[in-house]
Enzyme design. Structure first.
Site, mmCIF file in Angstrom:
data_model
loop_
_atom_site.group_PDB
_atom_site.id
_atom_site.type_symbol
_atom_site.label_atom_id
_atom_site.label_comp_id
_atom_site.label_asym_id
_atom_site.label_seq_id
_atom_site.Cartn_x
_atom_site.Cartn_y
_atom_site.Cartn_z
ATOM 1 C CD GLN A 169 -8.675 1.356 7.099
ATOM 2 O OE1 GLN A 169 -8.285 0.409 7.195
ATOM 3 N NE2 GLN A 169 -9.651 1.766 6.277
ATOM 4 C CE LYS A 217 -4.094 -1.727 7.666
ATOM 5 N NZ LYS A 217 -4.804 -0.750 6.967
ATOM 6 C CG HIS A 276 -0.889 -5.978 6.197
ATOM 7 N ND1 HIS A 276 -0.532 -6.327 5.106
ATOM 8 C CD2 HIS A 276 -1.384 -4.712 6.151
ATOM 9 C CE1 HIS A 276 -0.969 -5.213 4.144
ATOM 10 N NE2 HIS A 276 -1.417 -4.467 5.046
ATOM 11 C CE1 TYR A 314 2.427 26.494 24.159
ATOM 12 C CE2 TYR A 314 2.948 28.285 25.870
ATOM 13 C CZ TYR A 314 1.903 27.311 25.123
ATOM 14 O OH TYR A 314 0.434 27.575 25.473
ATOM 15 N NE ARG A 371 4.418 22.454 25.355
ATOM 16 C CZ ARG A 371 3.196 22.933 25.411
ATOM 17 N NH1 ARG A 371 2.143 22.662 24.357
ATOM 18 N NH2 ARG A 371 2.938 23.931 26.244
ATOM 19 C CG PHE A 409 -1.878 1.149 1.332
ATOM 20 C CD1 PHE A 409 -2.852 1.391 0.374
ATOM 21 C CD2 PHE A 409 -1.708 2.029 2.577
ATOM 22 C CE1 PHE A 409 -3.801 2.399 0.317
ATOM 23 C CE2 PHE A 409 -2.737 3.203 2.301
ATOM 24 C CZ PHE A 409 -3.695 3.259 1.470
ATOM 25 C CG ASP A 447 4.203 -0.946 6.632
ATOM 26 O OD1 ASP A 447 3.307 -1.313 7.674
ATOM 27 O OD2 ASP A 447 4.097 -0.281 5.705
ATOM 28 N NE ARG A 469 -0.756 15.878 21.582
ATOM 29 C CZ ARG A 469 -0.591 17.224 21.304
ATOM 30 N NH1 ARG A 469 0.807 17.473 21.352
ATOM 31 N NH2 ARG A 469 -1.311 18.162 20.881
#
Length: 387
Positions: A187, A190, A164, A226, A219, A90, A161, A236
């Site tokens: 996703q 999955k 899967h 900051y 951060r 993909f 990766d 996140r």
């Protein structure tokens, strides 16, 4: 053969959910905060997911593509660098590389497992190579023995990766026990899902600290001044997604066991059909998570394959064409590249074949009862005859 009078194909729904997801969503809702530093669901999910996969640490992300980007960032990949990726995958695998300004270098794959050809990858290593990204295609591991040897010999790190491969094992080892970062996707389709989401497994404290910084705009956690210490982005995960994924993780192993049994049955049936070659198994992959039920129609044209897929979907079987080689997509050429389409195709003959003749069925087929799996095989035979 099955006829229309048999009625709708009774496949399990996907995604699957129950009281556990509902309880988790309510827990997240009733917390003081809904982002990862205001509640506890993300942190708990990271701990549970890392533990389940034998990793020292995990960082939850917004998507699987972002998990790949984050993993590449932790490895120091940047503009002008090269990352070796499978040609058959993909496009997120190569897209993540390009989003960092680096160049994906497509390598050919093996004709049986559809995973990265390690010999082909070795021939593409140059002084610019900053990472090698094997994809565990459909839950079948790439050759991690040879890849680890290549990484050791060249000094080029691996980024798995594993989008899967939730719960998969290589020689009995879990993904996080193989010594390299690994990116997962959650996703909607999955093996575990919150609609979207991802996670990056990390092998040590230093890489984990860097990933935490990069996934929060550079951060430190709970920073109040900051103090953006490095480059990064906002990857996140939110508390609601994490709460759902904690419930999804609790049923993963049971679903894998069912899929393993059903794939053995479906693979035998499909393999008995003339002109069909199911995806091979590497015996060193001791647990295959079976994200997709994949097969080839060797020598088939792309048009005939599409006709087979359309015939299957018309009868209620969730079927899809296989991936085109990444360099056969228009989007690939909108980012940093090296070489021409002809040059890349010339060195990736197996990916070219798979781009024409590979198809796959959604893994919910492998969660069905045995008679339904048998019916799917009959429908496949019918579609092949009609196509």
């Amino acid at each position: 053969m099955i006829t229309d009078s048999d009625g709708p194909l009774p496949l399990p729904a996907w995604p699957q959910h129950g009281a556990e997801e509902r309880a988790g969503l309510l827990r997240a809702l009733e917390q003081e905060g809904w982002w990862r530093y205001g509640g506890g669901e993300v942190e708990l999910f990271e701990r549970e997911f890392a533990g389940h996969h034998g990793a020292a640490h995990a960082v939850a992300t917004t998507t699987g593509t972002h998990a790949l980007e984050l993993g590449l960032g932790v490895l120091g990949v940047g503009p002008g660098d090269e990352v070796i990726v499978p040609a058959f995958t993909f496009i997120a695998s190569s897209l993540a590389v390009q989003r960092l300004g680096a160049v994906p270098v497509p390598a050919d794959v093996l004709p049986g497992t559809y995973c990265l050809d390690v010999g082909a990858a070795a021939r593409l290593v140059t002084p610019r190579t900053k990472a090698i990204m094997p994809v565990h295609m459909a839950g079948q591991f790439a050759d991690m023995d040879a890849l680890r040897e290549l990484s050791s010999a060249t000094g080029v790190p691996l980024l798995q990766d594993a989008a899967h491969a939730h719960g998969a094992r290589w020689r009995g080892l879990r993904v996080g026990e193989l010594g390299s970062p690994a990116a997962f996707s959650f996703q909607n389709g999955k093996l575990m899902t919150a609609g979207e989401g991802g996670a990056l497994l990390l092998p040590d404290g230093a890489s984990h600290r860097e990933a935490v910084l990069q996934h929060g705009c550079g951060r430190p956690p709970y920073d109040r001044v900051y103090a953006h210490l490095t480059q990064g982005s906002n990857y996140r995960m939110n508390e609601f997604s994490a709460a759902v994924l904690r419930a999804q993780l609790s049923r993963l192993e049971g679903q894998i066991a069912v899929r393993e049994e059903r794939w053995a049955r479906l693979r035998k049936a499909l393999g008995s059909l003339a002109g069909v070659e199911p995806q091979d198994a590497d015996e060193r992959c001791t647990v295959n998570a079976h994200y997709m039920a994949m097969a080839r129609l060797p020598g088939c044209s792309a048009g005939r394959r599409l006709a087979v897929v359309e015939a299957l979907t018309a009868r209620g079987v969730p079927a899809f064409v296989g991936f085109p080689p990444v360099y056969r997509t228009e989007g690939y050429w909108r980012g940093p590249v090296r070489g021409t389409p002809g040059e890349l195709a010339g060195r990736c003959p197996v990916a070219e074949e798979l781009g024409r003749d590979c198809l796959w069925l959604h893994h919910r087929v492998l969660l069905a009862d045995e008679p339904v799996v048998d019916r799917v095989a009959d429908l496949f035979a019918d579609a092949l005859a009609a196509g």
